[in-house]
Design a protein around this motif. Structure first.
Motif, mmCIF file in Angstrom:
data_model
loop_
_atom_site.group_PDB
_atom_site.id
_atom_site.type_symbol
_atom_site.label_atom_id
_atom_site.label_comp_id
_atom_site.label_asym_id
_atom_site.label_seq_id
_atom_site.Cartn_x
_atom_site.Cartn_y
_atom_site.Cartn_z
ATOM 1 N N THR A 265 -6.005 11.388 -24.626
ATOM 2 C CA THR A 265 -5.168 13.400 -24.305
ATOM 3 C C THR A 265 -5.355 13.907 -23.314
ATOM 4 O OG1 THR A 265 -4.677 12.737 -26.048
ATOM 5 C CG2 THR A 265 -5.076 14.818 -25.765
ATOM 6 N N LYS A 266 -7.014 13.650 -23.123
ATOM 7 C CA LYS A 266 -7.970 14.928 -22.245
ATOM 8 C C LYS A 266 -7.083 14.377 -20.508
ATOM 9 C CE LYS A 266 -11.953 15.389 -22.011
ATOM 10 N NZ LYS A 266 -13.538 16.046 -21.853
ATOM 11 N N LEU A 272 -1.020 18.253 -17.554
ATOM 12 C CA LEU A 272 -0.038 19.620 -18.044
ATOM 13 C C LEU A 272 -1.126 21.171 -17.085
ATOM 14 C CD1 LEU A 272 -0.462 18.688 -21.453
ATOM 15 C CD2 LEU A 272 2.038 19.547 -19.899
ATOM 16 N N TYR A 273 -2.338 21.113 -16.809
ATOM 17 C CA TYR A 273 -2.856 22.663 -16.623
ATOM 18 C C TYR A 273 -2.426 21.875 -14.845
ATOM 19 C CZ TYR A 273 -6.137 26.058 -16.062
ATOM 20 O OH TYR A 273 -6.558 27.668 -15.257
ATOM 21 N N ILE A 274 -2.180 21.073 -14.319
ATOM 22 C CA ILE A 274 -2.601 21.102 -12.725
ATOM 23 C C ILE A 274 -1.341 20.961 -12.300
ATOM 24 C CG2 ILE A 274 -2.233 18.830 -11.031
ATOM 25 C CD1 ILE A 274 -4.939 17.821 -12.164
ATOM 26 N N ASN A 275 -0.544 20.427 -13.508
ATOM 27 C CA ASN A 275 1.094 21.445 -13.369
ATOM 28 C C ASN A 275 1.534 22.475 -13.420
ATOM 29 O OD1 ASN A 275 3.276 18.264 -11.942
ATOM 30 N ND2 ASN A 275 1.288 18.000 -13.317
ATOM 31 N N PRO A 279 -2.765 23.732 -21.710
ATOM 32 C CA PRO A 279 -2.641 22.684 -22.868
ATOM 33 C C PRO A 279 -3.832 23.780 -24.222
ATOM 34 C CG PRO A 279 -4.183 22.170 -21.417
ATOM 35 C CD PRO A 279 -3.712 23.199 -20.222
ATOM 36 N N GLY A 280 -4.288 24.496 -23.411
ATOM 37 C CA GLY A 280 -5.737 24.893 -24.155
ATOM 38 C C GLY A 280 -6.663 23.985 -23.829
ATOM 39 N N GLU A 288 -1.964 21.462 -31.278
ATOM 40 C CA GLU A 288 -0.663 22.829 -31.673
ATOM 41 C C GLU A 288 -0.467 23.470 -30.318
ATOM 42 O OE1 GLU A 288 2.645 24.463 -32.348
ATOM 43 O OE2 GLU A 288 1.769 23.014 -33.901
ATOM 44 N N GLN A 289 -1.570 23.794 -29.126
ATOM 45 C CA GLN A 289 -1.655 24.223 -27.602
ATOM 46 C C GLN A 289 -1.000 23.181 -26.630
ATOM 47 O OE1 GLN A 289 -5.200 26.368 -28.422
ATOM 48 N NE2 GLN A 289 -4.593 28.012 -26.534
ATOM 49 N N THR A 290 -1.383 21.532 -27.174
ATOM 50 C CA THR A 290 -0.903 20.899 -25.999
ATOM 51 C C THR A 290 0.175 20.346 -26.513
ATOM 52 O OG1 THR A 290 -3.246 19.551 -26.087
ATOM 53 C CG2 THR A 290 -1.686 18.651 -25.078
ATOM 54 N N TYR A 291 0.656 20.708 -27.837
ATOM 55 C CA TYR A 291 2.391 20.657 -28.099
ATOM 56 C C TYR A 291 3.155 20.711 -27.154
ATOM 57 C CZ TYR A 291 6.376 19.299 -30.999
ATOM 58 O OH TYR A 291 7.614 19.322 -31.668
ATOM 59 N N LYS A 292 2.702 22.435 -27.265
ATOM 60 C CA LYS A 292 3.805 23.515 -26.919
ATOM 61 C C LYS A 292 3.661 23.415 -25.259
ATOM 62 C CE LYS A 292 3.260 26.941 -30.563
ATOM 63 N NZ LYS A 292 2.760 27.573 -31.145
ATOM 64 N N ALA A 293 2.679 22.949 -25.268
ATOM 65 C CA ALA A 293 2.668 22.666 -23.195
ATOM 66 C C ALA A 293 2.995 21.706 -22.802
ATOM 67 C CB ALA A 293 1.007 22.251 -22.365
#
Length: 319
Positions: A265-266, A272-275, A279-280, A288-293
């Motif tokens: 998950t990390k 996600l952040y790099i792209n 993700p929170g 929830e934040q990762t899910y929305k990302a």
């Protein structure tokens, strides 16, 4: 980035004393002033082992830093024994290259600021260095029983210079220097700090990359290595750890769902952040934040929007 500052001694344990001053009071003053300086920087968090004249055991200090998942531990002390000057310590057992970097950078910046005798970078079996999980150093700031040193420790201007040395050393350790032509140190950006956290995660996992705050190919390759290693560890995929998204790695990718926890998950959060999707917290918890990302990433890349990173979403993130 989390910095744990440990002003030594406290309460009934006054530490060293001499020339009318006590170690416990000086180191607490330095620790609080350093906290004030560091808290000016966005996304740098600071915690002290003590904020008042109280006694805290050595094990408690280390345990509190470990429980907080600090990125750096600095124990502040004053020396005694009739000498003069400044010295620093790291654990005398196995330590990471980042621990050695922390000692070198903070030591050098302090010496440059205060201009005293450099007694050197040393090692010792001190409890707070042995029991902490993160890069940890212990500093000995002058000799309280040497009058010339004690006079400096009474001087607020000298203390401020020492605090600036700690500050600049910490910024340097986290890669937040700015050239002199640009007028001093910058306030770190969220993007720089997040990428540095990602890079530190890869280094701590065991793969050597440069911590520079730049999400380039080396960072992506490092994340793929971590992912390959975790797929082998958790799912016995038998992958070669080469940092390359080849056919075997692509075929081994697993579906991750909301509620998952851990290094896979990390890696997902980092990608996600790099792209370009937030993700929170970088905490390895698929909340929830990762899910929305994930949903936002899928929507932006015209993928099936379900918030569940399966092989298709993983492959897109890893390219």
């Amino acid at each position: 980035m989390k910095v744990f500052i440990d002003p030594g001694h406290g309460g009934a344990d006054s530490g060293a004393s001499g020339n009318g001053i006590r170690e416990k009071n000086i180191v607490l003053d330095i620790g609080k002033k350093l906290q004030s300086k560091l808290e000016k920087y966005p996304d740098i968090q600071v915690r002290l082992s003590r904020t008042t004249d109280q006694y805290v055991t050595l094990t408690q200090r280390a345990n509190n830093a470990n429980a907080w998942n600090a990125d750096l531990f600095i124990s502040i002390h004053i020396n005694a024994g009739g000498g003069t000057g400044f010295e620093s310590y790291i654990f005398n057992g196995n330590v990471s290259s980042r621990t050695k970097d922390a000692q070198t950078m903070i030591h050098e910046e302090i010496i440059e600021q205060i201009g005293v005798v450099d007694r050197g970078k040393k090692t010792a079996n001190f409890a707070v260095l042995r029991q902490t999980n993160m890069p940890a150093i212990l500093t000995e700031m002058l000799f309280i029983d040497t009058k010339a040193d004690a006079d400096k420790l009474r001087d607020s201007q000298f203390i401020n210079k020492a605090v600036t040395g700690y500050e600049l050393g910490i910024l340097r350790f986290f890669g937040l220097e700015r050239s002199s032509a640009e007028g001093g140190r910058p306030k770190p950006t969220k993007s720089d700090l997040f990428i540095r956290q990602v890079q530190q995660f890869v280094v701590d996992y065991g793969y050597n990359i440069t911590i520079d705050g730049i999400a380039g190919p080396q960072t992506k390759q490092g994340l793929i290595k971590v992912l390959q290693a975790e797929l082998n560890k958790q799912f016995e995929k038998g992958l070669i750890i080469d940092g390359i998204l080849g056919p075997k790695t692509s075929a081994a990718l697993v579906t991750v769902r909301k509620g998952a926890r851990g290094n896979i998950t990390k890696v997902l959060q980092a990608l996600l952040y790099i792209n370009g999707f937030n993700p929170g917290p970088f905490d390895g918890i698929f909340g929830e934040q990762t899910y929305k990302a994930v949903q936002d990433y899928q929507r932006s890349n015209k993928l099936s929007v379900d918030g569940i990173p399966g092989r298709v979403t993983w492959t897109a993130l890893l390219k």
